[in-house]
Design a protein around this motif. Structure first.
Motif, short mmCIF file in Angstrom:
data_model
loop_
_atom_site.label_atom_id
_atom_site.label_comp_id
_atom_site.label_asym_id
_atom_site.label_seq_id
_atom_site.Cartn_x
_atom_site.Cartn_y
_atom_site.Cartn_z
N MET A 304 0.83 -1.21 0.00
CA MET A 304 0.00 0.00 0.00
C MET A 304 0.86 1.26 0.00
SD MET A 304 -3.10 -0.84 -0.35
CE MET A 304 -3.76 0.80 -0.09
N LEU A 305 2.01 1.22 0.67
CA LEU A 305 2.92 2.36 0.67
C LEU A 305 3.40 2.65 -0.75
CD1 LEU A 305 4.26 4.32 2.70
CD2 LEU A 305 6.19 2.76 2.79
N TRP A 306 3.73 1.61 -1.46
CA TRP A 306 4.17 1.73 -2.86
C TRP A 306 3.02 2.24 -3.74
CZ3 TRP A 306 4.61 -3.31 -6.18
CH2 TRP A 306 4.92 -2.97 -7.50
N SER A 307 1.85 1.64 -3.57
CA SER A 307 0.70 2.00 -4.39
C SER A 307 0.30 3.46 -4.19
CB SER A 307 -0.48 1.08 -4.06
OG SER A 307 -1.65 1.50 -4.71
N GLN A 308 0.29 3.90 -2.94
CA GLN A 308 -0.13 5.27 -2.68
C GLN A 308 0.91 6.28 -3.14
OE1 GLN A 308 -1.95 6.24 1.00
NE2 GLN A 308 -3.65 4.87 0.57
N ALA A 309 2.17 5.93 -3.05
CA ALA A 309 3.21 6.83 -3.56
C ALA A 309 3.04 7.03 -5.06
CB ALA A 309 4.59 6.28 -3.25
N ALA A 310 2.71 5.95 -5.78
CA ALA A 310 2.52 6.05 -7.22
C ALA A 310 1.32 6.92 -7.56
CB ALA A 310 2.34 4.65 -7.81
N GLN A 311 0.29 6.88 -6.71
CA GLN A 311 -0.92 7.67 -6.96
C GLN A 311 -0.76 9.13 -6.55
OE1 GLN A 311 -4.31 5.79 -5.13
NE2 GLN A 311 -3.80 3.78 -5.95
N LEU A 312 -0.16 9.35 -5.39
CA LEU A 312 -0.13 10.70 -4.81
C LEU A 312 1.07 11.53 -5.25
CD1 LEU A 312 -1.22 9.69 -1.20
CD2 LEU A 312 -2.63 10.83 -2.93
N THR A 313 2.20 10.87 -5.53
CA THR A 313 3.41 11.60 -5.92
C THR A 313 4.01 10.97 -7.17
OG1 THR A 313 4.73 10.27 -4.38
CG2 THR A 313 3.91 12.39 -3.57
N PRO A 314 3.28 10.97 -8.29
CA PRO A 314 3.80 10.32 -9.51
C PRO A 314 5.08 10.95 -10.04
CG PRO A 314 1.85 11.65 -9.99
CD PRO A 314 1.96 11.58 -8.49
N TYR A 315 5.37 12.19 -9.60
CA TYR A 315 6.57 12.88 -10.05
C TYR A 315 7.83 12.35 -9.36
CZ TYR A 315 5.18 15.25 -5.76
OH TYR A 315 4.77 15.50 -4.48
N ASP A 316 7.67 11.68 -8.24
CA ASP A 316 8.83 11.24 -7.45
C ASP A 316 9.20 9.81 -7.86
OD1 ASP A 316 10.82 10.94 -5.61
OD2 ASP A 316 9.64 11.64 -3.89
N SER A 317 9.76 9.67 -9.05
CA SER A 317 10.05 8.33 -9.59
C SER A 317 11.06 7.58 -8.75
CB SER A 317 10.54 8.45 -11.04
OG SER A 317 11.70 9.27 -11.10
N LEU A 318 12.02 8.29 -8.15
CA LEU A 318 13.03 7.63 -7.32
C LEU A 318 12.38 6.95 -6.12
CD1 LEU A 318 15.96 6.99 -6.55
CD2 LEU A 318 16.08 9.24 -5.44
N ARG A 319 11.51 7.66 -5.44
CA ARG A 319 10.85 7.09 -4.26
C ARG A 319 9.94 5.93 -4.66
NH1 ARG A 319 9.15 7.35 0.84
NH2 ARG A 319 6.94 7.25 1.34
N ILE A 320 9.22 6.07 -5.77
CA ILE A 320 8.33 5.00 -6.21
C ILE A 320 9.12 3.73 -6.49
CG2 ILE A 320 6.77 4.26 -8.06
CD1 ILE A 320 5.91 7.22 -8.26
N GLU A 321 10.27 3.88 -7.15
CA GLU A 321 11.10 2.72 -7.45
C GLU A 321 11.65 2.09 -6.17
OE1 GLU A 321 13.14 -0.31 -9.21
OE2 GLU A 321 11.57 0.97 -10.02
N GLN A 322 12.05 2.94 -5.22
CA GLN A 322 12.54 2.42 -3.94
C GLN A 322 11.47 1.60 -3.22
OE1 GLN A 322 13.71 6.04 -2.01
NE2 GLN A 322 15.79 6.02 -2.84
N LEU A 323 10.24 2.12 -3.22
CA LEU A 323 9.16 1.43 -2.53
C LEU A 323 8.75 0.15 -3.26
CD1 LEU A 323 6.99 4.48 -1.43
CD2 LEU A 323 8.52 3.09 -0.02
N ALA A 324 8.84 0.16 -4.59
CA ALA A 324 8.57 -1.06 -5.35
C ALA A 324 9.58 -2.14 -4.99
CB ALA A 324 8.61 -0.76 -6.85
N GLN A 325 10.85 -1.76 -4.92
CA GLN A 325 11.89 -2.73 -4.54
C GLN A 325 11.68 -3.22 -3.11
OE1 GLN A 325 14.33 -4.07 -6.40
NE2 GLN A 325 13.46 -3.00 -8.17
N ARG A 326 11.27 -2.31 -2.24
CA ARG A 326 11.02 -2.70 -0.85
C ARG A 326 9.88 -3.72 -0.76
NH1 ARG A 326 9.64 1.45 4.18
NH2 ARG A 326 8.15 0.11 5.26
N ALA A 327 8.81 -3.50 -1.53
CA ALA A 327 7.68 -4.44 -1.53
C ALA A 327 8.11 -5.81 -2.05
CB ALA A 327 6.53 -3.88 -2.36
#
Length: 443
Positions: A304-327
């Motif tokens: 959910m942390l990864w999913s919400q980051a993708a929805q709420l902060t689509p501009y922050d590609s670095l964070r989204i990728e980090q959270l995807a790897q974490r999941a």
């Protein structure tokens, strides 16, 4: 006692002390040793320092009970403007306010790292983040994310680019609209926003504000992941708020008719009687039950942390990728944990661990690779026949296997990247098949 014998005794004591110290230091994990090392190199004292994540750039959050007045090396405004304060300006800076981020940068030749500290003003106190640009090191092999010496002046331009990228991400998050609902959650998404916000407040030492957000998140039972009530109770106990801890456990008792903790270890007299009655009735393997429920919690939290980051902060590609790897790392870890349980104790039974823990087993395989899904499908089918898992969960897993292998799905549970239902085996029969396993009809 002769001088020689005294010296021998002192040497023996000293060796014992040094040996004990060495043994104690070996008990620290790499993360703990790294955190202690970084803490010693900060230019000012912080009251708390907590890990945020260790993917890409190791990051910690910190907070203080008061406002830190130590001068920054740079000041960053909300529009992203950066002012190098100590190089070009001699006059003293005004007191830090909520519209300016203060940054300090420490270069540690000794440990081959650059430490970036960003400070915010929050309710009259200082909070912030510590980003560590760590070169590869034998002392911290898992945390050396840069394959070159970040302290070498020949690499100063590369370091500057990394620091600038951190600045841009920090400003975007700083200026982004609050993701926290001001009212009670009306969806699962609202619930998770509140949980994530409350966790960030708790990690920053803002315990009262964190509890308020937890309370709002837990205001509607429809969206609560029950294991999190126990998790938050543990957090409240750590900060000495036993009243809040007991309230969260009472809430879970009301939600789940079979929930209980070990009565012998429960510090709350009001709960012990309920726990004893439920223990006699259910007689679960609490160690295994709790282990599996933690698996479910970690799966849902990181996904959910990864999913919400993708929805709420689509501009922050670095964070989204980090959270995807974490999941994905969490999925792999959870799979190993469940396989270890099955290998040592056999496939769990609902009478042994309860409904939620059994759902955790299914969820792990639902998020596993195809080989493991196919390998354990017969055991999940047997669990459904025994009544340990609902047929709807098995139908969902079968659909996922079919779609992964290029076949049409029977129950219509799988969606493509655009949110459309993947090809069906028989559209005219799908709702009948769904009804047979307890799924609602497709619209």
């Amino acid at each position: 006692m002769t001088t020689k014998s005294r010296l021998l005794s002192f040497a023996t004591i000293l060796i014992a002390i040094l040996t004990l110290a060495a043994c104690q230091s070996q008990q620290l994990t790499e993360l703990e040793r790294f955190q202690n090392s970084v803490s010693k190199e900060l230019p000012f004292k912080v009251d708390s320092l907590t890990w945020v994540q260790t993917n890409d750039i190791p990051t910690l959050s910190f907070s203080n009970h008061s406002l830190l007045t130590d001068l920054p090396d740079a000041e960053i405004s909300r529009d992203g403007g950066l002012y190098v304060t100590r190089t070009f300006f001699k006059e003293s800076l005004a007191r830090q306010d909520a519209d300016h981020l203060w940054r300090n940068v420490v270069v540690s030749k000794k440990n081959q790292r650059v430490i970036c500290i960003d400070r915010y003003v929050n309710g009259g106190r200082t909070t912030g983040f510590v980003y560590v640009l760590q070169s590869e090191s034998k002392h911290f092999p898992a945390l050396g994310t840069f394959h070159w010496d970040v302290t070498d002046t020949r690499n100063i331009e590369s370091v500057g680019l990394v620091l600038d990228d951190i600045r841009r991400s920090a400003v975007k998050r700083w200026n982004a609209p609050s993701v926290v609902a001001a009212t009670n959650p009306t969806s699962q998404s609202d619930y998770w926003k509140l949980i994530f916000h409350a966790d960030s407040l708790f990690d920053a030492g803002q315990y009262l504000e964190a509890k308020r957000s937890y309370d709002v998140a837990f205001s509607d039972d429809r969206f609560i992941l029950p294991i999190q009530l126990s998790t938050m109770a543990e957090k409240m106990e750590k900060i000495g708020d036993n009243q809040a801890a007991q309230a969260y456990l009472l809430h879970r008792i009301d939600m789940e008719k079979d929930f209980y903790d070990d009565p012998g270890r429960c510090p709350y007299a009001q709960l012990r009687d309920s726990f004893e009655v439920r223990q006699k009735h259910c007689n679960y393997d609490l160690t295994l039950k709790n282990e599996l429920e933690r698996v479910l919690e970690s799966d849902q939290y990181d996904r959910m942390l990864w999913s919400q980051a993708a929805q709420l902060t689509p501009y922050d590609s670095l964070r989204i990728e980090q959270l995807a790897q974490r999941a994905m790392h969490t999925d792999a870890d959870n799979l190993q944990r469940v396989m270890k349980v099955i290998g040592e104790q056999g496939f769990p039974r609902q009478t042994q661990v309860g409904t939620m823990a059994m759902q955790a087993v299914w969820l792990v395989f639902q998020h596993a690779d195809l080989d493991h899904q196919k390998r354990f499908l017969p055991q999940l089918e047997e669990a459904v026949r025994r009544g340990d898992i609902d047929a709807a969960f098995l139908a969902t897993l079968k659909d996922r296997i079919d779609v992964r292998e290029g076949r049409p799905q029977r129950y219509g549970t799988q969606l493509d990247a655009n949110g459309r239902v993947c090809p069906l085996l028989d559209a005219s029969q799908v709702n009948q098949w769904r009804q047979e396993v307890g799924l609602p009809p497709l619209q």
